[in-house]
Design a protein around this motif. Structure first.
Motif, PDB file in Angstrom:
ATOM      1  N   VAL A  93       0.838  -1.201   0.000  1.00 23.62           N
ATOM      2  CA  VAL A  93       0.000   0.000   0.000  1.00 23.62           C
ATOM      3  C   VAL A  93       0.874   1.253   0.000  1.00 23.62           C
ATOM      4  N   LEU A  94       1.887   1.247   0.853  1.00 24.62           N
ATOM      5  CA  LEU A  94       2.762   2.418   0.939  1.00 24.62           C
ATOM      6  C   LEU A  94       3.435   2.683  -0.410  1.00 24.62           C
ATOM      7  N   LEU A  95       3.909   1.634  -1.038  1.00 26.43           N
ATOM      8  CA  LEU A  95       4.591   1.799  -2.326  1.00 26.43           C
ATOM      9  C   LEU A  95       3.658   2.426  -3.356  1.00 26.43           C
ATOM     10  N   VAL A  96       2.433   1.923  -3.399  1.00 25.53           N
ATOM     11  CA  VAL A  96       1.477   2.486  -4.361  1.00 25.53           C
ATOM     12  C   VAL A  96       1.272   3.969  -4.070  1.00 25.53           C
ATOM     13  N   ILE A  97       1.120   4.294  -2.797  1.00 26.09           N
ATOM     14  CA  ILE A  97       0.939   5.709  -2.432  1.00 26.09           C
ATOM     15  C   ILE A  97       2.133   6.531  -2.895  1.00 26.09           C
ATOM     16  N   LEU A  98       3.315   6.020  -2.627  1.00 28.58           N
ATOM     17  CA  LEU A  98       4.527   6.763  -2.993  1.00 28.58           C
ATOM     18  C   LEU A  98       4.625   6.926  -4.499  1.00 28.58           C
ATOM     19  N   LEU A  99       4.385   5.834  -5.218  1.00 32.19           N
ATOM     20  CA  LEU A  99       4.498   5.888  -6.675  1.00 32.19           C
ATOM     21  C   LEU A  99       3.534   6.909  -7.255  1.00 32.19           C
ATOM     22  N   LEU A 100       2.314   6.859  -6.751  1.00 27.06           N
ATOM     23  CA  LEU A 100       1.309   7.741  -7.331  1.00 27.06           C
ATOM     24  C   LEU A 100       1.553   9.195  -6.958  1.00 27.06           C
ATOM     25  N   ASN A 101       2.202   9.404  -5.837  1.00 21.48           N
ATOM     26  CA  ASN A 101       2.313  10.772  -5.354  1.00 21.48           C
ATOM     27  C   ASN A 101       3.685  11.383  -5.533  1.00 21.48           C
ATOM     28  N   ARG A 102       4.547  10.695  -6.306  1.00 19.47           N
ATOM     29  CA  ARG A 102       5.882  11.292  -6.376  1.00 19.47           C
ATOM     30  C   ARG A 102       5.838  12.632  -7.086  1.00 19.47           C
ATOM     31  N   ARG A 103       4.893  12.792  -8.023  1.00 16.80           N
ATOM     32  CA  ARG A 103       4.866  14.071  -8.732  1.00 16.80           C
ATOM     33  C   ARG A 103       4.387  15.218  -7.846  1.00 16.80           C
ATOM     34  N   HIS A 104       3.507  14.896  -6.909  1.00 18.74           N
ATOM     35  CA  HIS A 104       3.014  15.971  -6.037  1.00 18.74           C
ATOM     36  C   HIS A 104       3.951  16.231  -4.878  1.00 18.74           C
ATOM     37  N   HIS A 105       5.085  15.581  -4.858  1.00 13.22           N
ATOM     38  CA  HIS A 105       5.951  15.682  -3.677  1.00 13.22           C
ATOM     39  C   HIS A 105       5.176  15.349  -2.420  1.00 13.22           C
ATOM     40  N   LEU A 106       4.360  14.343  -2.496  1.00 11.38           N
ATOM     41  CA  LEU A 106       3.599  13.879  -1.337  1.00 11.38           C
ATOM     42  C   LEU A 106       2.758  14.992  -0.713  1.00 11.38           C
ATOM     43  N   ALA A 107       2.047  15.720  -1.558  1.00  5.94           N
ATOM     44  CA  ALA A 107       1.166  16.758  -1.023  1.00  5.94           C
ATOM     45  C   ALA A 107       0.095  16.105  -0.158  1.00  5.94           C
ATOM     46  N   PRO A 108      -0.298  16.779   0.929  1.00  2.00           N
ATOM     47  CA  PRO A 108      -1.148  16.125   1.934  1.00  2.00           C
ATOM     48  C   PRO A 108      -2.430  15.511   1.387  1.00  2.00           C
ATOM     49  N   LEU A 109      -3.201  16.300   0.663  1.00  6.45           N
ATOM     50  CA  LEU A 109      -4.526  15.808   0.312  1.00  6.45           C
ATOM     51  C   LEU A 109      -4.497  14.613  -0.643  1.00  6.45           C
ATOM     52  N   PRO A 110      -3.738  14.702  -1.740  1.00  2.17           N
ATOM     53  CA  PRO A 110      -3.702  13.525  -2.615  1.00  2.17           C
ATOM     54  C   PRO A 110      -3.203  12.282  -1.888  1.00  2.17           C
ATOM     55  N   VAL A 111      -2.229  12.451  -1.015  1.00  2.72           N
ATOM     56  CA  VAL A 111      -1.720  11.295  -0.272  1.00  2.72           C
ATOM     57  C   VAL A 111      -2.823  10.699   0.591  1.00  2.72           C
ATOM     58  N   ALA A 112      -3.508  11.575   1.307  1.00  6.03           N
ATOM     59  CA  ALA A 112      -4.573  11.082   2.178  1.00  6.03           C
ATOM     60  C   ALA A 112      -5.629  10.364   1.357  1.00  6.03           C
ATOM     61  N   LEU A 113      -5.986  10.967   0.236  1.00 11.09           N
ATOM     62  CA  LEU A 113      -7.024  10.363  -0.590  1.00 11.09           C
ATOM     63  C   LEU A 113      -6.601   9.033  -1.168  1.00 11.09           C
ATOM     64  N   THR A 114      -5.376   8.996  -1.659  1.00  7.61           N
ATOM     65  CA  THR A 114      -4.867   7.742  -2.209  1.00  7.61           C
ATOM     66  C   THR A 114      -4.984   6.665  -1.148  1.00  7.61           C
ATOM     67  N   GLY A 115      -4.536   7.024   0.066  1.00  7.78           N
ATOM     68  CA  GLY A 115      -4.579   6.062   1.161  1.00  7.78           C
ATOM     69  C   GLY A 115      -5.986   5.628   1.494  1.00  7.78           C
ATOM     70  N   ILE A 116      -6.889   6.603   1.563  1.00  5.05           N
ATOM     71  CA  ILE A 116      -8.273   6.266   1.907  1.00  5.05           C
ATOM     72  C   ILE A 116      -8.846   5.324   0.862  1.00  5.05           C
ATOM     73  N   ALA A 117      -8.568   5.629  -0.403  1.00  2.00           N
ATOM     74  CA  ALA A 117      -9.096   4.789  -1.472  1.00  2.00           C
ATOM     75  C   ALA A 117      -8.540   3.377  -1.381  1.00  2.00           C
ATOM     76  N   LEU A 118      -7.230   3.283  -1.212  1.00  2.72           N
ATOM     77  CA  LEU A 118      -6.615   1.952  -1.117  1.00  2.72           C
ATOM     78  C   LEU A 118      -7.124   1.208   0.109  1.00  2.72           C
ATOM     79  N   GLY A 119      -7.232   1.946   1.215  1.00  5.15           N
ATOM     80  CA  GLY A 119      -7.716   1.328   2.447  1.00  5.15           C
ATOM     81  C   GLY A 119      -9.121   0.792   2.270  1.00  5.15           C
ATOM     82  N   ALA A 120      -9.957   1.588   1.608  1.00  5.06           N
ATOM     83  CA  ALA A 120     -11.332   1.140   1.397  1.00  5.06           C
ATOM     84  C   ALA A 120     -11.358  -0.112   0.525  1.00  5.06           C
ATOM     85  N   MET A 121     -10.478  -0.134  -0.460  1.00  2.00           N
ATOM     86  CA  MET A 121     -10.448  -1.303  -1.328  1.00  2.00           C
ATOM     87  C   MET A 121     -10.001  -2.541  -0.539  1.00  2.00           C
TER      88      MET A 121
END
Lengths: 288, 682
Positions: free
Chosen positions: B475-503
């Motif tokens: 899960v962490l890797l997916v979050i990191l991969l998806l968010n490398r362009r945003h430099h881990l901006a808070p909201l996209p990271v949180a959302l990515t996590g919430i989405a993955l967590g829900a899945m």
């Protein structure tokens, strides 16, 4: 799974599954502690007075280890699928036996497996002779039910045993390796679905029943008698289900325990027989 | 940085976007028609080929009119209602992330279903008013906690996630306690679209009439209110009543959808955002489009389930989670639709306690808690018993002490690890809601362990750790991969996590329903707890804790600098990227270690860093130890309460933390906001 040393004649037994509570009662023994006594009374109900003084030790999945320890038992009996991870904890309290509740081989039905399990259980509790007698009673009861069905001309009929779930038109059907499947075999009936599943149940919907002609459907109710059979079968699909059109559907009162021991097997056999006779008459009343 | 409001105001000047809306409408309708045609064609064909007078012909018609068509329509209606609900919630909160599932509406509705099944007098599962009531309560709770209508996306998501976690914990607890009564609930909560006849559909459509009538009247005021409150007031929009009505309408849509199809997550979140990503922002166009595409998404997922012959196993709700999550992630990361949402989370309640006092006090509380845990239970064990037990003349007391102490120590250690994980995550992601449970790390670890448990019930501890780590790290890797362009901006990271967590959560649920009639055996694990944990469990956690202490000292200073901002940190010579990776890796490791032993316990990692900050500890060298102490106290208390409140019935510690944590977190959100507004700051 079992402790290396078990007592010969255990006096203070703690049972962690209804099946063992029922089996103890059948062997004329009383446990010192049991799980969910209220639910036992409601669902299994065999020899209820015996358990009025037995200590409640919590739920089947998470029995209170403290409560068990305080009872100072000399034998703890559970099932592997729930309690395997707790074996070490139990063993520190008392000698422990965990039974495999489901047969590892899917072709062994739950009735045969439960009787075998009961046999072992009777030996462990030092009541082997009583156990044999109970088993004879089971065979006798099933044979007499079978005779009734033969007399009614229902031998060899196909049947499905459904468990209502509280969802519209979706049910568990007991498969060939379930307790109901084993009983159907003994009663000389042919159960559908006639294949084994992992735990003896499978999901079916009214659409699946649409395709089954010449079948009796026995539905184990999830509600009290206040909701009648007509109300349960009022979807447009049910109206076309062959079993219903032929009047071959019967309701079985709730709280039938399909996961029990010898006494539950006798009860289930009687209920199924009565329901079959009712469904066979084609008037499908609700059975109390 | 193009914030949402900037986006919408931009759109006022481009009215030629109408063409795009028309194109989207046509495409959406075509998709729906095509899917429906594909689904229904075999049956239509069968009806055309057969004669109505024959039994076969009758059955063919029955299948078409009473089964296939209602199911297609139910998917469309539920999807459309969820799309509308999401659009309204998003317009209401001016927040692209508000949706029925994120606001806890679905969680609330699920509790309603429980009530319906436990109390048959309430009239069955699909009881719209009941679901509506429960859903509305949940939405109100999330809204009030978040601070009304005008909060940042982050605030709202915190509150909504807190509510959802709370509801799911309660649901799990009920499931474990009443396993035989509610086998169906677990089924239902994966979403069920089987429609015998049109009865259910007709009922739901009746319930949809009211919100549909109200909807057109809401569009203009809502559109105006996106300009800002003052502007809306000037134009004479009665803001308060309008918002209240909008919320009720949105909840009604959601409740109707849930009653016909079960809780389908994400449709309400994805559909409107898809449309927005395609460049349509005006509500007038957005609302019908969201309905069309919401229906389309749900129909597509349902068709996929049926096409793959999975309907006996995978339910449509699970499929939605599986399809919807990547879609959602794509949306989050394709457009910078979420940039500009600012992290904020400076709790304002300042209790200035010195670090040393706090540390000593915390340690004293921990000791006292351990002693109390040993003594307290159905049988009170005083120091005399301890002595006897130690001397070996009271075997029962010895056993009880051993049971109680192992449990509480396991809880404390796991709590400390989770808290450490949460603090690190919140610092690295610069996000006050980046707990391991929000970022999906605990859910990922939980799913992996569950898979391992299903595969081999007698799994060894190291294998559990390994599985847990694989899940969490994935899960962490997916979050990191998806968010490398945003430099881990808070909201996209949180959302990515919430989405993955829900899945992961949806998949875990499915795995359980799929794997056993006796669901309690896995559910108990999934909610997380300390039941039956032994001294071995406690000692297996200890090395991880010891590992963190030097790491804290290493990471503390650079993390403090990172809090000043990336550029400043880099200018001061902090290797920002490396630091983030190390800290994230450590946080994942800690969370996964805890999950492997106590299951996916929520709230501890999310809450304790806030508490530590509230006590006034900002530098990491202080915040981390204090947070970990608090985590130990929290989970330790949850353990003692959970085993004693309803004894001999066990309340899983995971449920207890939610019961303690959620109200606290919600209260804290509300309270800190009050203080802020009292000081006259927005």
């Amino acid at each position: 799974m079992r402790s290396a040393v078990l007592p010969d004649h255990p006096k203070r037994i703690v049972v962690l599954e209804f099946l063992f509570a029922e089996s103890l009662a059948a062997l004329d023994l009383t446990p010192v502690g049991m799980v969910d006594p209220d639910r036992y009374r409601e669902w299994i109900g065999y020899d209820n007075p015996r358990f009025s003084q037995v200590v409640d030790i919590g739920t089947r999945q998470q029995p209170s280890l403290e409560a068990i320890a305080r009872l100072k038992p000399d034998l703890i009996v559970g099932v592997t699928f729930r309690h395997a991870a707790l074996f070490d904890a139990f063993e520190r309290i008392a000698p422990t036996v965990l039974f495999n509740f489901n047969a590892t081989d899917h072709h062994v039905n739950q009735l045969d497996h439960a009787l075998k399990l009961f046999d072992t259980f009777a030996i462990i509790t030092g009541r082997a002779a009583a156990g044999k007698k109970v088993e004879q009673n089971v065979q006798t009861a099933l044979a007499s039910d079978r005779a009734r069905l033969v007399a009614a001309g229902l031998a060899g009929k196909r049947l499905a045993v459904l468990q209502e779930l509280g969802l519209q038109d979706m049910y568990w059907a007991y498969a060939s390796n379930s307790m109901a499947g084993g009983i159907a075999l003994k009663l000389g009936l042919s159960l559908w679905p006639n294949w084994p599943t992992k735990e003896g149940t499978t999901f079916v919907s009214s659409e699946d029943l649409l395709k089954q002609s010449d079948m009796h459907v026995l539905m184990i109710s999830a509600t009290g008698p206040e909701v009648g059979l007509a109300q349960k079968l009022n979807s447009p699909i049910w109206r076309y289900v062959p079993a219903r059109r032929a009047g071959h559907v019967a309701l079985v009162a709730r709280n039938i325990w399909g996961f029990g021991g010898p006494m539950s097997a006798i009860k289930l056999s009687h209920q199924l027989t009565e329901a079959m006779l009712a469904a066979g008459r084609g008037d499908a009343p609700s059975i109390r | 940085m193009n914030s949402l409001t900037a986006n919408t105001s931009l759109c006022w000047s481009f009215s030629f976007r109408g063409a795009r809306a028309i194109r989207l409408t046509v495409v959406g309708l075509l998709c729906v028609l095509m899917l429906a045609a594909l689904r229904l064609w075999p049956d239509i064909n069968a009806v055309l080929q057969s004669d109505i007078t024959t039994p076969d012909g009758q059955v063919a018609r029955l299948l078409l009119y009473e089964l296939r068509l209602p199911r297609v329509l139910a998917a469309l209606v539920a999807g459309a209602a969820l799309g509308l609900s999401g659009t309204l919630f998003q317009a209401l909160t001016r927040n692209p992330l508000a949706a029925p599932d994120l606001l806890g509406v679905n969680g609330g509705a699920q509790l309603g279903v429980f009530a319906a099944i436990m109390v048959p007098a309430l009239g069955g599962v699909a009881n719209v008013p009941l679901l509506f009531g429960c859903g509305l309560l949940a939405a109100l709770l999330a809204m009030v906690a978040a601070g009304g209508w005008r909060v940042s996306a982050l605030q709202l998501i915190i509150a909504g996630t807190a509510c959802s976690l709370l509801f799911s914990a309660i649901t799990m607890m009920l499931l474990t306690m009443f396993e035989d009564d509610i086998a169906s609930v677990a089924l239902w909560s994966n979403g069920v679209l089987y429609q015998p006849g049109a009865g259910g559909l007709i009922t739901v459509i009746k319930w949809l009439i009211v919100p549909l009538v109200v909807l057109p009247w809401l569009l203009r005021p809502l559109e105006v209110s996106t300009l800002g409150d003052d502007g809306a007031r000037m134009l004479g929009v009665p803001l308060r009543p309008m918002r209240f009505v909008t919320m009720i309408t949105a909840t009604m849509f959601a409740a109707a959808a849930v009653s016909v199809a079960g809780p389908m997550g994400f449709v309400g979140l994805i559909a409107p955002n898809l449309i927005r990503a395609a460049g349509v922002h005006r509500l007038r166009s957005l609302v019908p489009l969201a309905a069309i595409w919401g229906g389309c998404i749900l129909l597509a997922a349902d068709s996929l389930v049926l096409a793959l012959k999975l309907d006996a196993t995978v339910s449509t709700g699970v499929m939605i989670a599986v399809i919807g999550t990547p879609l959602l992630l794509l949306l989050i990361h394709r457009k910078r639709m979420l940039a500009g949402a600012q992290a904020e989370g400076k709790a304002t309640l300042r209790v200035n306690v010195s670090f040393r006092t706090c540390l000593l006090l915390g340690a004293a509380v921990l000791l006292a808690l351990a002693a109390f845990a040993v003594a307290y239970g159905n049988a009170w064990l005083g120091p005399l018993h301890w002595w006897n037990a130690a001397a070996g003349n009271d075997p029962v007391a010895r056993l009880l002490i051993d049971l109680r102490l192992s449990r509480v120590l396991t809880a404390m250690l796991a709590g400390a690890l989770l808290a450490g994980s949460g603090t690190l995550l919140q610092s690295v992601v610069r996000n006050p809601l980046a707990g391991p449970e929000v970022l999906g790390i605990t859910q990922g670890a939980g799913l992996a362990v569950l898979l391992a448990l299903v595969a081999s019930p007698m799994i060894s501890r190291p294998a559990m750790f390994a599985a847990s780590l694989v899940g969490g790290a994935t899960v962490l890797l997916v979050i990191l991969l998806l968010n490398r362009r945003h430099h881990l901006a808070p909201l996209p990271v949180a959302l990515t996590g919430i989405a993955l967590g829900a899945m992961c959560a949806a998949l875990s649920q499915w795995l359980i329903v799929e794997n056993s009639v006796q669901q309690a055996r896995f559910l108990v694990w999934l909610v997380g707890g300390t039941y039956g944990r032994s001294a071995t469990d406690a000692t297996s956690l200890l090395p991880w804790l010891l590992l963190t202490i030097p790491m804290i000292y290493w990471l503390a200073r650079p993390l403090d600098l990172l809090a000043l901002g990336e550029q400043s940190a880099a200018a001061l010579g902090v290797p920002v990227t490396a630091l983030r990776l190390v800290a994230l890796g450590l946080a994942t490791l800690l969370a996964c270690a805890a999950v492997a032993v106590v299951g996916p316990v929520a709230f501890v990692g999310l809450m304790t860093p806030h508490l530590a900050r509230m006590l006034g500890f900002h530098p990491h060298r202080r915040r981390l130890p204090i947070a970990m102490l608090l985590g130990a106290i929290l989970l330790g208390s949850a353990d003692v309460l959970g085993r004693s409140l309803l004894a001999p019935i066990e309340i899983p510690a995971g449920v207890m933390t939610a019961l303690i944590g959620a109200p606290y977190l919600l209260g804290m959100l509300t309270f800190s906001r009050r203080k802020r507004s009292a000081r006259g700051r927005p």
